[in-house]
Design an enzyme around this catalytic site. Structure first.
Site, PDB file in Angstrom:
ATOM      1  N   VAL A 140       0.809  -1.234   0.000  1.00 34.28           N
ATOM      2  CA  VAL A 140       0.000   0.000   0.000  1.00 34.28           C
ATOM      3  C   VAL A 140       0.837   1.276   0.000  1.00 34.28           C
ATOM      4  O   VAL A 140       0.332   2.357  -0.276  1.00 34.28           O
ATOM      5  CB  VAL A 140      -0.994   0.041   1.185  1.00 34.28           C
ATOM      6  CG1 VAL A 140      -2.030  -1.066   1.071  1.00 34.28           C
ATOM      7  CG2 VAL A 140      -0.276  -0.001   2.531  1.00 34.28           C
ATOM      8  N   ASN A 171      -6.827  -1.187   5.911  1.00 35.69           N
ATOM      9  CA  ASN A 171      -6.530  -1.962   7.126  1.00 35.69           C
ATOM     10  C   ASN A 171      -5.044  -2.271   7.308  1.00 35.69           C
ATOM     11  O   ASN A 171      -4.569  -2.436   8.430  1.00 35.69           O
ATOM     12  CB  ASN A 171      -7.335  -3.278   7.055  1.00 35.69           C
ATOM     13  CG  ASN A 171      -6.906  -4.294   8.076  1.00 35.69           C
ATOM     14  OD1 ASN A 171      -7.304  -4.241   9.240  1.00 35.69           O
ATOM     15  ND2 ASN A 171      -6.063  -5.244   7.665  1.00 35.69           N
ATOM     16  N   TYR A 211       3.782   4.985  15.378  1.00 32.04           N
ATOM     17  CA  TYR A 211       2.492   4.305  15.189  1.00 32.04           C
ATOM     18  C   TYR A 211       1.350   5.210  15.665  1.00 32.04           C
ATOM     19  O   TYR A 211       0.356   5.404  14.951  1.00 32.04           O
ATOM     20  CB  TYR A 211       2.506   2.994  15.976  1.00 32.04           C
ATOM     21  CG  TYR A 211       1.244   2.159  15.870  1.00 32.04           C
ATOM     22  CD1 TYR A 211       1.031   1.310  14.787  1.00 32.04           C
ATOM     23  CD2 TYR A 211       0.261   2.209  16.851  1.00 32.04           C
ATOM     24  CE1 TYR A 211      -0.120   0.526  14.698  1.00 32.04           C
ATOM     25  CE2 TYR A 211      -0.900   1.441  16.772  1.00 32.04           C
ATOM     26  CZ  TYR A 211      -1.073   0.597  15.694  1.00 32.04           C
ATOM     27  OH  TYR A 211      -2.228  -0.175  15.605  1.00 32.04           O
TER      28      TYR A 211
HETATM   29  P1  NAP Z   1      -1.618  -8.014  11.423  1.00 32.99           P
HETATM   30  O1  NAP Z   1      -2.136  -9.361  11.775  1.00 32.99           O
HETATM   31  O2  NAP Z   1      -0.164  -7.743  11.551  1.00 32.99           O
HETATM   32  O3  NAP Z   1      -2.125  -7.681   9.933  1.00 32.99           O
HETATM   33  C1  NAP Z   1      -1.661  -6.596   9.223  1.00 32.99           C
HETATM   34  C2  NAP Z   1      -1.449  -7.032   7.799  1.00 32.99           C
HETATM   35  O4  NAP Z   1      -0.994  -5.896   7.026  1.00 32.99           O
HETATM   36  C3  NAP Z   1      -0.351  -8.112   7.688  1.00 32.99           C
HETATM   37  O5  NAP Z   1      -0.786  -9.156   6.874  1.00 32.99           O
HETATM   38  C4  NAP Z   1       0.793  -7.339   7.096  1.00 32.99           C
HETATM   39  O6  NAP Z   1       1.678  -8.128   6.336  1.00 32.99           O
HETATM   40  C5  NAP Z   1       0.057  -6.363   6.203  1.00 32.99           C
HETATM   41  N1  NAP Z   1       0.945  -5.307   5.724  1.00 32.99           N
HETATM   42  C6  NAP Z   1       2.042  -4.775   6.343  1.00 32.99           C
HETATM   43  N2  NAP Z   1       2.631  -3.873   5.549  1.00 32.99           N
HETATM   44  C7  NAP Z   1       1.914  -3.826   4.415  1.00 32.99           C
HETATM   45  C8  NAP Z   1       2.023  -3.091   3.209  1.00 32.99           C
HETATM   46  N3  NAP Z   1       3.028  -2.224   3.010  1.00 32.99           N
HETATM   47  N4  NAP Z   1       1.104  -3.287   2.239  1.00 32.99           N
HETATM   48  C9  NAP Z   1       0.105  -4.171   2.411  1.00 32.99           C
HETATM   49  N5  NAP Z   1      -0.051  -4.911   3.513  1.00 32.99           N
HETATM   50  C10 NAP Z   1       0.838  -4.737   4.513  1.00 32.99           C
HETATM   51  O7  NAP Z   1      -2.328  -6.901  12.294  1.00 32.99           O
HETATM   52  P2  NAP Z   1      -3.839  -6.619  12.696  1.00 32.99           P
HETATM   53  O8  NAP Z   1      -3.886  -6.561  14.143  1.00 32.99           O
HETATM   54  O9  NAP Z   1      -4.779  -7.480  11.939  1.00 32.99           O
HETATM   55  O10 NAP Z   1      -3.929  -5.102  12.178  1.00 32.99           O
HETATM   56  C11 NAP Z   1      -4.861  -4.641  11.222  1.00 32.99           C
HETATM   57  C12 NAP Z   1      -5.051  -3.144  11.434  1.00 32.99           C
HETATM   58  O11 NAP Z   1      -5.632  -2.921  12.724  1.00 32.99           O
HETATM   59  C13 NAP Z   1      -3.745  -2.345  11.428  1.00 32.99           C
HETATM   60  O12 NAP Z   1      -3.965  -1.108  10.789  1.00 32.99           O
HETATM   61  C14 NAP Z   1      -3.471  -2.136  12.918  1.00 32.99           C
HETATM   62  O13 NAP Z   1      -2.687  -0.988  13.154  1.00 32.99           O
HETATM   63  C15 NAP Z   1      -4.871  -1.988  13.443  1.00 32.99           C
HETATM   64  N6  NAP Z   1      -5.012  -2.223  14.886  1.00 32.99           N
HETATM   65  C16 NAP Z   1      -4.678  -3.418  15.455  1.00 32.99           C
HETATM   66  C17 NAP Z   1      -4.895  -3.634  16.823  1.00 32.99           C
HETATM   67  C18 NAP Z   1      -4.607  -4.938  17.505  1.00 32.99           C
HETATM   68  O14 NAP Z   1      -4.661  -4.985  18.736  1.00 32.99           O
HETATM   69  N7  NAP Z   1      -4.345  -6.017  16.814  1.00 32.99           N
HETATM   70  C19 NAP Z   1      -5.417  -2.592  17.584  1.00 32.99           C
HETATM   71  C20 NAP Z   1      -5.731  -1.384  16.977  1.00 32.99           C
HETATM   72  C21 NAP Z   1      -5.539  -1.215  15.621  1.00 32.99           C
HETATM   73  P3  NAP Z   1       3.057  -8.609   7.050  1.00 32.99           P
HETATM   74  O15 NAP Z   1       2.640  -9.462   8.175  1.00 32.99           O
HETATM   75  O16 NAP Z   1       3.759  -9.346   5.977  1.00 32.99           O
HETATM   76  O17 NAP Z   1       3.763  -7.367   7.512  1.00 32.99           O
END
Ligand code: NAP
Length: 252
Positions: free
Chosen positions: A63, A89, A157
């Site tokens: 992205v 996302n 972040y």
């Molecule tokens: P996650 O399991 O790490 O999923 C994030 C995904 O984004 C991973 O598959 C990652 O791939 C991918 N990604 C990273 N860099 C990218 C890029 N340049 N282009 C396209 N895809 C990319 O995390 P998640 O918890 O599901 O997070 C989803 C969203 O929710 C994020 O925006 C996060 O900040 C937000 N969030 C999460 C939490 C939480 O507690 N989990 C809380 C608040 C907000 P790689 O693994 O290969 O890097």
């Protein structure tokens, strides 16, 4: 099925919350583009959707790269004819003490978490403006600032997540004349690989959970239910909002 006939792009959808959103929206009838930096991993999610008789397409897209984002939207239109829903996302959370944070650390996080949202929103909004309808959902975080939580070792972040909320409000105002709604979701702690570094320190995990009135982490599917609501016409008068889903953390 609330999303029958709709076309949705989900970024960062190979795992975690993005995967859950892709499965949910497909179950509700949307044709889903599963996008992430690994084509192979996206394909696995697509196979699962297809097994459930849904329609989906895997597209590799970093992205933070404008050409890849434009290619993702072009391929989506080529395959499904339009784009109705974007779930911004994809994100990273790299834990690094502020005094050791490099310019590269800062740029990488902002490039993916904030510039990536801009690039994807702009590329889809150009299509949505032509069709005079669309929904953009930006995944922020309780780390968004103001009434949010300032997390140590995550200054970049937190800055990116605050930026997403400001961007959401400005976009909602600017895109309303095109009948495009733009909202943000700010999750608390959700059970995905992103919180593995926290889980590896049980004391820190317990300290964080003690601040959450529901005293548990959320499930990705609980956030997906909110994504579905914001993506559907059931939220037709909601735009420019940031909705918190955190087990009461910010209220506590
Ligand atoms: P996650 O399991 O790490 O999923 C994030 C995904 O984004 C991973 O598959 C990652 O791939 C991918 N990604 C990273 N860099 C990218 C890029 N340049 N282009 C396209 N895809 C990319 O995390 P998640 O918890 O599901 O997070 C989803 C969203 O929710 C994020 O925006 C996060 O900040 C937000 N969030 C999460 C939490 C939480 O507690 N989990 C809380 C608040 C907000 P790689 O693994 O290969 O890097």
């Amino acid at each position: 099925m609330d999303l029958k006939g709709k076309v949705a792009i989900i970024t960062g959808a190979r795992r975690g919350m993005g995967r859950s959103h892709a499965l949910k929206l497909a179950k509700e009838g949307a044709k889903v583009v599963v996008s992430d930096i690994s084509q192979e991993e996206c394909q696995k999610v697509v196979e699962k959707i297809k097994k459930g008789k849904g329609k989906a397409l895997a597209i590799k897209c970093d992205v933070s790269k404008k050409e890849e984002v434009e290619e993702m939207v072009r391929k989506t239109i080529e395959k499904f004819g339009k784009v109705d829903i974007l779930v911004n996302n994809a994100g990273i959370a790299q834990f690094v003490p502020f005094l050791e944070m490099t310019e590269e650390d800062w740029d990488r996080t902002l490039d993916i978490n904030l510039k990536g949202y801009f690039l994807c929103a702009q590329a889809v909004a150009k299509e949505m403006a032509k069709q005079k309808s669309g929904v953009i959902i930006n995944i922020a975080s309780v780390a968004m600032g103001q009434q949010g939580i300032g997390f140590p070792n995550l200054v970049h972040y937190c800055a990116s997540k605050g930026g997403i909320v400001g961007m959401t409000e400005a976009l909602a105002v600017e895109l309303a004349p095109y009948n495009i709604r733009v909202n943000a979701i700010s999750p608390g702690m959700i059970e995905t690989p992103m919180i593995d570094p926290l889980k590896s320190d049980p004391k820190m995990m317990e300290a964080m959970l003690s601040k959450v009135p529901m005293h548990r982490v959320g499930k990705p599917e609980e956030v997906s239910n909110l994504v579905l609501f914001l993506a559907s016409d059931k939220s037709s008068y909601i735009t420019g909002s940031t909705i918190v889903i955190d087990g009461g953390w910010l209220a506590g």
